[in-house]
Design a protein around this motif. Structure first.
Motif, PDB file in Angstrom:
ATOM      1  N   ALA A   1      -6.672   0.903   2.069  1.00 20.17           N
ATOM      2  CA  ALA A   1      -5.796   0.323   1.055  1.00 20.17           C
ATOM      3  C   ALA A   1      -4.324   0.475   1.474  1.00 20.17           C
ATOM      4  O   ALA A   1      -3.535  -0.450   1.296  1.00 20.17           O
ATOM      5  CB  ALA A   1      -6.025   0.972  -0.298  1.00 20.17           C
ATOM      6  N   LYS A   2      -3.991   1.620   2.028  1.00 23.63           N
ATOM      7  CA  LYS A   2      -2.607   1.827   2.498  1.00 23.63           C
ATOM      8  C   LYS A   2      -2.264   0.855   3.621  1.00 23.63           C
ATOM      9  O   LYS A   2      -1.158   0.299   3.672  1.00 23.63           O
ATOM     10  CB  LYS A   2      -2.396   3.268   2.966  1.00 23.63           C
ATOM     11  CG  LYS A   2      -2.353   4.256   1.830  1.00 23.63           C
ATOM     12  CD  LYS A   2      -2.102   5.656   2.338  1.00 23.63           C
ATOM     13  CE  LYS A   2      -2.134   6.614   1.150  1.00 23.63           C
ATOM     14  NZ  LYS A   2      -1.261   7.736   1.320  1.00 23.63           N
ATOM     15  N   ALA A   3      -3.204   0.615   4.525  1.00 21.56           N
ATOM     16  CA  ALA A   3      -2.981  -0.324   5.618  1.00 21.56           C
ATOM     17  C   ALA A   3      -2.808  -1.743   5.082  1.00 21.56           C
ATOM     18  O   ALA A   3      -1.948  -2.501   5.554  1.00 21.56           O
ATOM     19  CB  ALA A   3      -4.124  -0.272   6.620  1.00 21.56           C
ATOM     20  N   ALA A   4      -3.610  -2.103   4.076  1.00 24.08           N
ATOM     21  CA  ALA A   4      -3.483  -3.432   3.482  1.00 24.08           C
ATOM     22  C   ALA A   4      -2.136  -3.599   2.804  1.00 24.08           C
ATOM     23  O   ALA A   4      -1.498  -4.645   2.924  1.00 24.08           O
ATOM     24  CB  ALA A   4      -4.616  -3.659   2.482  1.00 24.08           C
ATOM     25  N   GLU A   5      -1.682  -2.563   2.080  1.00 22.58           N
ATOM     26  CA  GLU A   5      -0.368  -2.621   1.446  1.00 22.58           C
ATOM     27  C   GLU A   5       0.742  -2.765   2.483  1.00 22.58           C
ATOM     28  O   GLU A   5       1.672  -3.530   2.298  1.00 22.58           O
ATOM     29  CB  GLU A   5      -0.132  -1.368   0.588  1.00 22.58           C
ATOM     30  CG  GLU A   5      -0.874  -1.343  -0.715  1.00 22.58           C
ATOM     31  CD  GLU A   5      -0.536  -0.120  -1.544  1.00 22.58           C
ATOM     32  OE1 GLU A   5       0.233   0.771  -1.074  1.00 22.58           O
ATOM     33  OE2 GLU A   5      -1.022  -0.039  -2.681  1.00 22.58           O
ATOM     34  N   ALA A   6       0.636  -2.017   3.559  1.00 20.41           N
ATOM     35  CA  ALA A   6       1.661  -2.082   4.623  1.00 20.41           C
ATOM     36  C   ALA A   6       1.679  -3.459   5.259  1.00 20.41           C
ATOM     37  O   ALA A   6       2.745  -3.993   5.555  1.00 20.41           O
ATOM     38  CB  ALA A   6       1.387  -1.004   5.671  1.00 20.41           C
ATOM     39  N   ALA A   7       0.504  -4.064   5.449  1.00 25.44           N
ATOM     40  CA  ALA A   7       0.433  -5.398   6.042  1.00 25.44           C
ATOM     41  C   ALA A   7       1.093  -6.431   5.137  1.00 25.44           C
ATOM     42  O   ALA A   7       1.788  -7.338   5.614  1.00 25.44           O
ATOM     43  CB  ALA A   7      -1.028  -5.772   6.317  1.00 25.44           C
ATOM     44  N   LEU A   8       0.920  -6.283   3.834  1.00 26.23           N
ATOM     45  CA  LEU A   8       1.561  -7.205   2.892  1.00 26.23           C
ATOM     46  C   LEU A   8       3.078  -7.052   2.912  1.00 26.23           C
ATOM     47  O   LEU A   8       3.817  -8.045   2.833  1.00 26.23           O
ATOM     48  CB  LEU A   8       1.028  -6.973   1.470  1.00 26.23           C
ATOM     49  CG  LEU A   8      -0.380  -7.452   1.186  1.00 26.23           C
ATOM     50  CD1 LEU A   8      -0.810  -7.036  -0.218  1.00 26.23           C
ATOM     51  CD2 LEU A   8      -0.496  -8.957   1.361  1.00 26.23           C
TER      52      LEU A   8
END
Length: 70
Positions: A60-67
């Motif tokens: 989830a943290k990686a997805a947030e960072a990608a956004l």
């Protein structure tokens, strides 16, 4: 017989894991005089969805960072 268990997120290369195994073995030998043949290393890889800090999985943290970076 020292048994060293390591939990890490999946995704590292076989070469990286071999280096880690070697370094941990050498550390056990030099720090507690363990015979090389007695050192056991267990690597446990886990998916990013299966490890969380502060209420969010690493996935989830990686997805947030990608956004944020998009």
């Amino acid at each position: 017989m020292p048994i060293i268990e390591v939990n890490l997120l999946e995704g590292r290369s076989a070469e990286d894991k071999e280096r880690l195994i070697h370094a941990l073995t050498e550390a056990a030998i030099s720090s507690i005089a363990a015979p090389r043949e007695s050192v056991r290393i267990i690597l446990r890889e886990m998916q990013a969805e299966h490890f969380a800090v502060g209420g969010l999985s690493f996935a989830a943290k990686a997805a947030e960072a990608a956004l944020r970076d998009a």
